[in-house]
Design a protein around this motif. Structure first.
Motif, PDB file in Angstrom:
ATOM      1  N   THR A 167      18.875  -5.280   7.181  1.00  0.00           N
ATOM      2  CA  THR A 167      20.232  -4.399   6.489  1.00  0.00           C
ATOM      3  C   THR A 167      21.218  -5.100   7.364  1.00  0.00           C
ATOM      4  OG1 THR A 167      20.892  -2.983   6.544  1.00  0.00           O
ATOM      5  CG2 THR A 167      19.600  -2.453   8.188  1.00  0.00           C
ATOM      6  N   TYR A 168      22.112  -4.887   8.135  1.00  0.00           N
ATOM      7  CA  TYR A 168      23.077  -5.529   8.095  1.00  0.00           C
ATOM      8  C   TYR A 168      24.288  -4.573   8.246  1.00  0.00           C
ATOM      9  CZ  TYR A 168      21.370 -10.039   6.218  1.00  0.00           C
ATOM     10  OH  TYR A 168      21.455 -10.584   5.582  1.00  0.00           O
ATOM     11  N   ASP A 169      24.148  -3.778   8.420  1.00  0.00           N
ATOM     12  CA  ASP A 169      24.658  -1.857   8.627  1.00  0.00           C
ATOM     13  C   ASP A 169      24.105  -0.844   8.856  1.00  0.00           C
ATOM     14  OD1 ASP A 169      26.783   0.345   9.421  1.00  0.00           O
ATOM     15  OD2 ASP A 169      28.170  -1.112   8.202  1.00  0.00           O
ATOM     16  N   THR A 170      23.279  -0.886   9.849  1.00  0.00           N
ATOM     17  CA  THR A 170      22.388   0.645   9.687  1.00  0.00           C
ATOM     18  C   THR A 170      23.254   1.739   9.668  1.00  0.00           C
ATOM     19  OG1 THR A 170      22.411   0.745  12.352  1.00  0.00           O
ATOM     20  CG2 THR A 170      20.561  -0.377  11.669  1.00  0.00           C
ATOM     21  N   ASP A 171      24.511   2.389   9.831  1.00  0.00           N
ATOM     22  CA  ASP A 171      25.277   3.863   9.856  1.00  0.00           C
ATOM     23  C   ASP A 171      25.129   3.310   7.620  1.00  0.00           C
ATOM     24  OD1 ASP A 171      25.229   4.345  12.428  1.00  0.00           O
ATOM     25  OD2 ASP A 171      27.416   2.925  12.345  1.00  0.00           O
ATOM     26  N   ARG A 172      25.411   2.874   7.389  1.00  0.00           N
ATOM     27  CA  ARG A 172      25.181   2.784   5.992  1.00  0.00           C
ATOM     28  C   ARG A 172      24.091   2.561   4.990  1.00  0.00           C
ATOM     29  NH1 ARG A 172      29.799   1.148   3.486  1.00  0.00           N
ATOM     30  NH2 ARG A 172      28.630   1.914   1.731  1.00  0.00           N
ATOM     31  N   ARG A 173      22.866   1.744   6.042  1.00  0.00           N
ATOM     32  CA  ARG A 173      22.136   1.301   5.197  1.00  0.00           C
ATOM     33  C   ARG A 173      20.320   1.170   6.244  1.00  0.00           C
ATOM     34  NH1 ARG A 173      21.280  -0.769  -1.163  1.00  0.00           N
ATOM     35  NH2 ARG A 173      19.359   0.241  -2.092  1.00  0.00           N
ATOM     36  N   VAL A 174      19.878   2.238   5.662  1.00  0.00           N
ATOM     37  CA  VAL A 174      18.662   1.919   6.702  1.00  0.00           C
ATOM     38  C   VAL A 174      16.769   1.459   5.279  1.00  0.00           C
ATOM     39  CG1 VAL A 174      19.340   2.402   8.527  1.00  0.00           C
ATOM     40  CG2 VAL A 174      17.826   4.093   7.481  1.00  0.00           C
ATOM     41  N   GLY A 175      15.846   0.979   6.358  1.00  0.00           N
ATOM     42  CA  GLY A 175      15.167   1.166   5.474  1.00  0.00           C
ATOM     43  C   GLY A 175      13.779   1.033   5.443  1.00  0.00           C
ATOM     44  N   CYS A 176      12.741   0.813   5.327  1.00  0.00           N
ATOM     45  CA  CYS A 176      10.669   0.706   5.974  1.00  0.00           C
ATOM     46  C   CYS A 176       9.789   0.625   4.562  1.00  0.00           C
ATOM     47  CB  CYS A 176      10.235   1.582   7.024  1.00  0.00           C
ATOM     48  SG  CYS A 176       9.258   0.765   7.869  1.00  0.00           S
ATOM     49  N   ARG A 177       9.254  -0.222   4.751  1.00  0.00           N
ATOM     50  CA  ARG A 177       8.001  -0.171   4.001  1.00  0.00           C
ATOM     51  C   ARG A 177       7.064  -0.789   4.479  1.00  0.00           C
ATOM     52  NH1 ARG A 177       9.489  -3.774   0.055  1.00  0.00           N
ATOM     53  NH2 ARG A 177      11.593  -4.391   1.570  1.00  0.00           N
ATOM     54  N   TRP A 178       5.548  -0.272   4.194  1.00  0.00           N
ATOM     55  CA  TRP A 178       4.073  -0.967   4.307  1.00  0.00           C
ATOM     56  C   TRP A 178       3.802  -1.426   3.553  1.00  0.00           C
ATOM     57  CZ3 TRP A 178       7.593   4.130   5.013  1.00  0.00           C
ATOM     58  CH2 TRP A 178       7.585   3.887   6.507  1.00  0.00           C
ATOM     59  N   LYS A 179       2.203  -1.610   3.601  1.00  0.00           N
ATOM     60  CA  LYS A 179       1.616  -2.761   2.863  1.00  0.00           C
ATOM     61  C   LYS A 179       0.415  -2.240   3.003  1.00  0.00           C
ATOM     62  CE  LYS A 179       0.267  -6.345   0.839  1.00  0.00           C
ATOM     63  NZ  LYS A 179       0.410  -8.692   0.619  1.00  0.00           N
ATOM     64  N   VAL A 180      -0.602  -1.962   2.339  1.00  0.00           N
ATOM     65  CA  VAL A 180      -2.400  -1.917   2.902  1.00  0.00           C
ATOM     66  C   VAL A 180      -3.270  -1.864   2.109  1.00  0.00           C
ATOM     67  CG1 VAL A 180      -3.920   0.002   4.353  1.00  0.00           C
ATOM     68  CG2 VAL A 180      -1.770   0.247   4.456  1.00  0.00           C
ATOM     69  N   ASP A 181      -3.796  -2.709   2.134  1.00  0.00           N
ATOM     70  CA  ASP A 181      -5.017  -3.855   0.979  1.00  0.00           C
ATOM     71  C   ASP A 181      -6.506  -2.527   1.840  1.00  0.00           C
ATOM     72  OD1 ASP A 181      -3.389  -5.624   0.198  1.00  0.00           O
ATOM     73  OD2 ASP A 181      -4.090  -6.772   1.869  1.00  0.00           O
ATOM     74  N   SER A 182      -6.793  -2.613   0.592  1.00  0.00           N
ATOM     75  CA  SER A 182      -8.389  -1.567   0.947  1.00  0.00           C
ATOM     76  C   SER A 182      -9.584  -2.107   0.166  1.00  0.00           C
ATOM     77  CB  SER A 182      -7.922  -0.321   0.422  1.00  0.00           C
ATOM     78  OG  SER A 182      -7.636   0.044  -1.116  1.00  0.00           O
ATOM     79  N   ALA A 183      -9.935  -1.827  -0.030  1.00  0.00           N
ATOM     80  CA  ALA A 183     -11.864  -2.014  -1.026  1.00  0.00           C
ATOM     81  C   ALA A 183     -11.231  -1.993  -2.395  1.00  0.00           C
ATOM     82  CB  ALA A 183     -12.812  -1.527  -0.693  1.00  0.00           C
ATOM     83  N   ASP A 184     -10.830  -1.329  -2.852  1.00  0.00           N
ATOM     84  CA  ASP A 184     -10.278  -0.626  -4.330  1.00  0.00           C
ATOM     85  C   ASP A 184      -8.578  -0.727  -4.638  1.00  0.00           C
ATOM     86  OD1 ASP A 184     -12.754   1.090  -4.715  1.00  0.00           O
ATOM     87  OD2 ASP A 184     -11.637   2.621  -3.452  1.00  0.00           O
ATOM     88  N   ALA A 185      -7.891  -1.056  -3.835  1.00  0.00           N
ATOM     89  CA  ALA A 185      -6.278  -1.139  -4.466  1.00  0.00           C
ATOM     90  C   ALA A 185      -5.653  -1.667  -2.713  1.00  0.00           C
ATOM     91  CB  ALA A 185      -6.226  -0.250  -5.018  1.00  0.00           C
ATOM     92  N   THR A 186      -3.945  -2.304  -3.596  1.00  0.00           N
ATOM     93  CA  THR A 186      -3.351  -2.888  -2.544  1.00  0.00           C
ATOM     94  C   THR A 186      -2.193  -1.847  -2.789  1.00  0.00           C
ATOM     95  OG1 THR A 186      -3.929  -4.920  -2.381  1.00  0.00           O
ATOM     96  CG2 THR A 186      -1.478  -4.302  -1.129  1.00  0.00           C
ATOM     97  N   ASP A 187      -1.796  -0.798  -2.019  1.00  0.00           N
ATOM     98  CA  ASP A 187      -1.081   0.123  -2.126  1.00  0.00           C
ATOM     99  C   ASP A 187       0.367  -0.535  -0.940  1.00  0.00           C
ATOM    100  OD1 ASP A 187      -2.232   3.484  -3.380  1.00  0.00           O
ATOM    101  OD2 ASP A 187      -3.540   1.799  -2.126  1.00  0.00           O
ATOM    102  N   ARG A 188       1.556   0.218  -1.998  1.00  0.00           N
ATOM    103  CA  ARG A 188       2.637  -0.626  -0.912  1.00  0.00           C
ATOM    104  C   ARG A 188       3.655   1.224  -0.737  1.00  0.00           C
ATOM    105  NH1 ARG A 188       1.658  -5.264  -4.187  1.00  0.00           N
ATOM    106  NH2 ARG A 188       1.451  -6.633  -2.750  1.00  0.00           N
ATOM    107  N   LEU A 189       4.501   0.632  -0.061  1.00  0.00           N
ATOM    108  CA  LEU A 189       5.142   1.695   0.064  1.00  0.00           C
ATOM    109  C   LEU A 189       6.914   1.448   0.746  1.00  0.00           C
ATOM    110  CD1 LEU A 189       6.122   4.906  -0.182  1.00  0.00           C
ATOM    111  CD2 LEU A 189       5.413   5.446   2.362  1.00  0.00           C
ATOM    112  N   LEU A 190       7.750   1.888  -0.181  1.00  0.00           N
ATOM    113  CA  LEU A 190       9.475   1.216   0.673  1.00  0.00           C
ATOM    114  C   LEU A 190      10.397   2.810   0.467  1.00  0.00           C
ATOM    115  CD1 LEU A 190      11.563  -0.790   0.986  1.00  0.00           C
ATOM    116  CD2 LEU A 190      11.435  -0.250  -1.276  1.00  0.00           C
ATOM    117  N   VAL A 191      10.692   2.358   1.364  1.00  0.00           N
ATOM    118  CA  VAL A 191      11.295   4.329   1.133  1.00  0.00           C
ATOM    119  C   VAL A 191      12.669   3.938   1.527  1.00  0.00           C
ATOM    120  CG1 VAL A 191      12.135   6.599   2.867  1.00  0.00           C
ATOM    121  CG2 VAL A 191       9.873   5.745   2.111  1.00  0.00           C
ATOM    122  N   ASP A 192      14.253   3.489   0.755  1.00  0.00           N
ATOM    123  CA  ASP A 192      15.315   3.449   1.410  1.00  0.00           C
ATOM    124  C   ASP A 192      15.858   4.812   1.535  1.00  0.00           C
ATOM    125  OD1 ASP A 192      16.866   0.772   1.140  1.00  0.00           O
ATOM    126  OD2 ASP A 192      17.758   2.499  -0.307  1.00  0.00           O
TER     127      ASP A 192
END
Length: 276
Positions: free
Chosen positions: A93-118
């Protein structure tokens, strides 16, 4: 005696001159430059939004919630790698006063899960439009872009809709294009139809306004991927959650209700943290 007659005459002349200076155009012009803050000249300025800052996004989701959304995270045996997985990765992000976010990605034996919060804090640059009104307009545009299906009414009078992810995105003409994927065994026409409550829809009990989208991708030779999006607005802040799961095996379809419940639970937590 002549001085007594002369002085009052001069005073009268000065009084007349002063009266002429203070009168005139000042009575005809309601916008007196000497009083720029008066009611006649002050233009109405919209109030700023409720929020002036944004939370730290990677710290906004607790470990217990991440364990639920990303089951594979508990399968990571290396402590350092597990800590890194919990920490997430901040989005660019170029302006943390206006927009921020975080993402997670985790692989397991059964699936790949992703999460994004903005998190996005909307600021209006139009003095006649408040930050909240600007955010409301922006949210309405994003909801329209999601192409949420209109609930249909059956002969019995109850509302029904297609299974989440079963319909393709809208065509350029605005009408929904038919899906090329085969009918799911849990389509609404079958006895084991999933509840129509799982369809993409407007949410009435989250923030000032909210919606949920649920899309099942047609991945061809790979396992189908489901993405559940929950977006809500609270005053001049818009929060978006994207939760994606792709199983490792063909023929396995991510559970819509389970994913929606998890994403909505997180959305409620984030809404409560903003309100607090």
């Amino acid at each position: 005696m002549q001085r007594k007659a002369y002085v009052p005459g001069v005073a009268a002349l000065l009084a007349a001159l002063l009266a002429g200076c203070t009168g005139g155009s000042g009575d005809d012009d309601p916008t007196d430059n000497a009083n720029p803050g008066s009611a006649g000249t002050a233009s109405a300025v919209a109030e700023p939004g409720r929020y002036r800052t944004l939370p730290e996004p990677c710290g906004a989701v607790g470990q217990e919630t991440l364990d639920e959304l990303l089951p594979g995270i508990r399968q990571i045996t290396d402590e350092q790698q597990r800590a890194t997985a919990y920490a997430g990765e901040a989005t660019v992000t170029y302006d943390t006063d206006r927009r921020v976010g975080c993402r997670w990605k985790v692989d397991s034996a059964d699936a790949t899960d992703r999460l994004l919060v903005d998190f996005e804090r909307v600021v209006s640059y139009d003095g006649s439009v408040s930050d909240e009104a600007q955010a409301e307009q922006l949210f309405a545009t994003r909801e329209a872009d999601a192409h949420l299906p209109e609930p249909t009414v059956t002969d019995s009078g109850s509302a029904s809709a297609a299974e989440p992810g079963a319909s393709a995105s809208a065509s350029p003409s605005g009408s929904a294009a038919p899906s090329s994927s085969p009918a799911s065994p849990s389509s609404p026409s079958s006895p084991s139809a999933a509840s129509t409550d799982l369809q993409p829809r407007v949410l009435e009990d989250l923030g000032d306004e909210a919606f949920l989208d649920d899309e099942l991708s047609d991945s061809g030779s790979t396992a189908e991927q489901r993405t559940v999006t929950v977006a809500f607005r609270t005053s001049n802040v818009i929060v978006t959650i994207e939760y994606t799961e792709q199983p490792t095996r063909l023929g396995v379809v991510p559970d819509s209700k389970e994913m929606q419940d998890r994403a909505r639970k997180l959305a409620v937590q984030l809404a409560d943290s903003l309100s607090g």
